[in-house]
Structures are given as C-alpha cells and as structure tokens.
Scaffold this motif. Structure first.
Motif, mmCIF file in Angstrom:
data_model
loop_
_atom_site.group_PDB
_atom_site.id
_atom_site.type_symbol
_atom_site.label_atom_id
_atom_site.label_comp_id
_atom_site.label_asym_id
_atom_site.label_seq_id
_atom_site.Cartn_x
_atom_site.Cartn_y
_atom_site.Cartn_z
ATOM 1 N N SER A 229 48.828 -20.709 48.075
ATOM 2 C CA SER A 229 48.627 -21.340 49.375
ATOM 3 C C SER A 229 47.309 -22.106 49.388
ATOM 4 O O SER A 229 46.241 -21.527 49.203
ATOM 5 N N LEU A 230 47.404 -23.408 49.609
ATOM 6 C CA LEU A 230 46.213 -24.248 49.670
ATOM 7 C C LEU A 230 45.678 -24.354 51.100
ATOM 8 O O LEU A 230 44.555 -24.798 51.312
ATOM 9 N N GLY A 231 46.496 -23.962 52.048
ATOM 10 C CA GLY A 231 46.137 -24.068 53.453
ATOM 11 C C GLY A 231 47.394 -24.304 54.268
ATOM 12 O O GLY A 231 48.504 -24.314 53.738
ATOM 13 N N ASN A 232 47.239 -24.505 55.566
ATOM 14 C CA ASN A 232 48.389 -24.718 56.447
ATOM 15 C C ASN A 232 48.162 -25.993 57.258
ATOM 16 O O ASN A 232 47.216 -26.088 58.035
ATOM 17 N N CYS A 233 49.051 -26.974 57.057
ATOM 18 C CA CYS A 233 48.844 -28.275 57.695
ATOM 19 C C CYS A 233 49.311 -28.298 59.140
ATOM 20 O O CYS A 233 49.233 -29.349 59.797
ATOM 21 N N LEU A 234 49.810 -27.175 59.658
ATOM 22 C CA LEU A 234 50.047 -27.058 61.089
ATOM 23 C C LEU A 234 48.823 -26.498 61.799
ATOM 24 O O LEU A 234 48.754 -26.474 63.024
ATOM 25 N N LYS A 235 47.850 -26.050 60.989
ATOM 26 C CA LYS A 235 46.618 -25.491 61.545
ATOM 27 C C LYS A 235 45.385 -26.298 61.169
ATOM 28 O O LYS A 235 44.325 -26.137 61.776
ATOM 29 N N GLY A 236 45.514 -27.124 60.151
ATOM 30 C CA GLY A 236 44.409 -27.956 59.704
ATOM 31 C C GLY A 236 44.939 -29.248 59.120
ATOM 32 O O GLY A 236 46.147 -29.414 58.922
ATOM 33 N N ALA A 237 44.060 -30.168 58.823
ATOM 34 C CA ALA A 237 44.456 -31.488 58.326
ATOM 35 C C ALA A 237 44.912 -31.405 56.869
ATOM 36 O O ALA A 237 44.242 -30.787 56.031
ATOM 37 N N LEU A 238 46.042 -32.031 56.570
ATOM 38 C CA LEU A 238 46.559 -32.041 55.201
ATOM 39 C C LEU A 238 45.564 -32.683 54.243
ATOM 40 O O LEU A 238 45.383 -32.219 53.112
ATOM 41 N N SER A 239 44.911 -33.731 54.678
ATOM 42 C CA SER A 239 43.928 -34.410 53.816
ATOM 43 C C SER A 239 42.786 -33.474 53.447
ATOM 44 O O SER A 239 42.310 -33.478 52.299
ATOM 45 N N ASP A 240 42.351 -32.645 54.385
ATOM 46 C CA ASP A 240 41.283 -31.688 54.090
ATOM 47 C C ASP A 240 41.769 -30.611 53.124
ATOM 48 O O ASP A 240 41.027 -30.182 52.227
#
Length: 277
Positions: A229-240
């Motif tokens: 998991s690199l992150g969640n793009c519903l909670k943060g920016a995909l670019s970030d």
C-alpha cells in the motif's frame, strides 16, 4: 506518464476460477461509489493514457456501470474492461453504445461458452468497428484450445493459423478488430510464498499502477491483496502518493534490477521481465 492505471471498480466476482484469487480475497468486498470513482478519475487522467476498469473482480458486477462509463466519457478518458462475459447479454447494449470504451477483453479461460461473446463481436463490427476486442486465451500449455478455436472459426467464417509461436506473438488479429491474445497461466504473488530473488525488474511503477476498490494505491496490477500500500487516493492526493519515499524507492529498485518489497521477491511473474532484462 503511465500507459495504464488500473482502477478496480469492484472486487466482487460472479465466478470462482481456480487460476484467479478474486473470489478468495481477504479484503472486504466492495465497489467504488460513483462519487469515489469520479474523485479517482480526476486525479488519474493527467497521469495516464488509458484507464483499465478492473484489477480483481468482474467489472460487469458493478451496480452502476453505466454511470461509471459516463464519467469516463465526461472526463475525456479512454477506458477498457476485462470480463468473463457471464453478464454480457445484460450489458451488451451499454458496452456497444459507450464511446468511452476503447477495448474489451474477454477471458475465454474463465468462460468457454462463446455464443454470446462471438455474437457481441459481430454486433461490434457493425456498430463499433473501432472497438478493440481481445479474446484472451491465458492458458497456453495448460489446456487444449482446439474446440474453442473451431467454434470461433465457424462463427466468424475464418481460418485461424495453428502454427503461432505464442512465445513471440502474444496477440494476433483474426477478424477485423478482433484479436486472439495468448499467454500462459501464472501464480499470483502472495507473502506466504517462498523467497525467490532479490534481483529483478517489473513494469509496475513504470508502465502502470493499480488502485483498489477502497482507494488503496498499489505499484502493480498483481498485488491482489494490497500488500504494498502506497497510500489511499480517496484520502490524499494521488500525485503525493506517487512521490512518497516508498513509491520512489520501489521504482528506483526496479530501474536498478533490485527488488525492494517482500511481495516482489516472492513473485514468479516478475521473472519474465528479469529474463528480458
């Protein structure tokens, strides 16, 4: 820019194929809401050439598929789907009229009842001749496909060359914009597999990334459980998320023939790319 971004609009499937983990996922079964999908598409469209509306699951199982496709059209993105075609009769009219769809892949190893699929091919040839249709036979070396090939020949009034070197030719046009797509079966990587190698490369983070049905961003379309998991793009920016240290280290590792993540070190599919490298 990525060639593709895989968006798992649903991880729910209506089949339980022995070669696919969709029906056995440990993740919660869910589908992206229309609003969630729009949020993801707005972030993804500047970063890729095309959206693939699948990863795990059967996209035709999404309860609001028409709205999903309409968002793609409104946002001006090209899309493709892969389907087992069980629900094809229900959605054939929608698929044929959706101008957002550039390509449809039919999994023949999941559904060997070809009548509806071949009927769709003929309709598409009349109504959407620009639509690419892949008939996927991802079972090379596992099953005899002769019966399927004969049925395709009979329905489309064609002859298919049996002397195809599937190791060098993965896709072959057989009729207008209909292609046969060959590949061998593979094992989906899991963390309980033995360690294979620390060296290797992958197209993940290079040509594509994946976004799971809960918004989790993964570097590879084979990460079925979202282990990386690199992150969640519903909670943060995909670019970030794509500029995070973990994402950049994975990409740097692939560029230098080094596997950073434990899942990658246990992936047999990655060996195909390593041999090319």
């Amino acid at each position: 820019m990525f060639k593709k971004i895989y968006i798992e609009i649903t991880n729910i499937c209506n089949l339980d194929c022995d070669f696919c983990p969709s029906a056995k996922l440990n993740r919660k079964k869910r589908s992206l809401s229309v609003d969630e999908f729009r949020t993801i598409v707005k972030q993804a469209k500047p970063l890729c050439e095309e959206l693939c509306l699948y990863l795990m699951g059967e996209p035709l199982c999404h309860p609001e598929l028409e709205k999903i496709l309409n968002i793609c059209l409104e946002e001006g993105v090209k899309a493709q789907i892969s389907t087992n075609a069980i629900l094809l009769n229900k959605y054939s009219e929608l698929l044929l009229k959706s101008r957002a769809l550039r390509q449809i892949n039919f999994s023949l190893q999941a559904n060997k009842e070809l009548k509806d699929i071949l009927c769709f091919c003929k309709q598409a040839n009349e109504l959407r001749p620009e639509l690419y249709i892949n008939l996927r036979l991802w079972n090379v070396g596992v099953e005899d496909n002769e019966e399927l090939l004969r049925e395709i020949e009979s329905s489309l009034s064609i002859t298919i060359n049996r002397n195809i070197d599937v190791k060098s030719i993965k896709s072959k046009r057989i009729w207008n914009n209909v292609f046969l797509h060959f590949d061998s079966r593979f094992e989906w990587p899991t963390l309980d597999k033995p360690l294979l190698n620390n060296k290797g490369t992958c197209y993940g983070m290079g040509s594509h990334i994946g976004i799971l049905s809960d918004g989790t961003v993964v570097p590879c379309c084979l990460d079925s459980e979202g282990n990386i998991s690199l992150g969640n793009c519903l909670k943060g920016a995909l670019s970030d998320i794509l500029n995070s240290d973990r994402a950049k280290n994975i990409k740097k590792g692939f560029d230098n023939n080094t596997l950073i993540e434990d899942l990658c070190k246990r992936c047999t599919y990655i060996q195909r790319f390593s041999k090319k490298a």
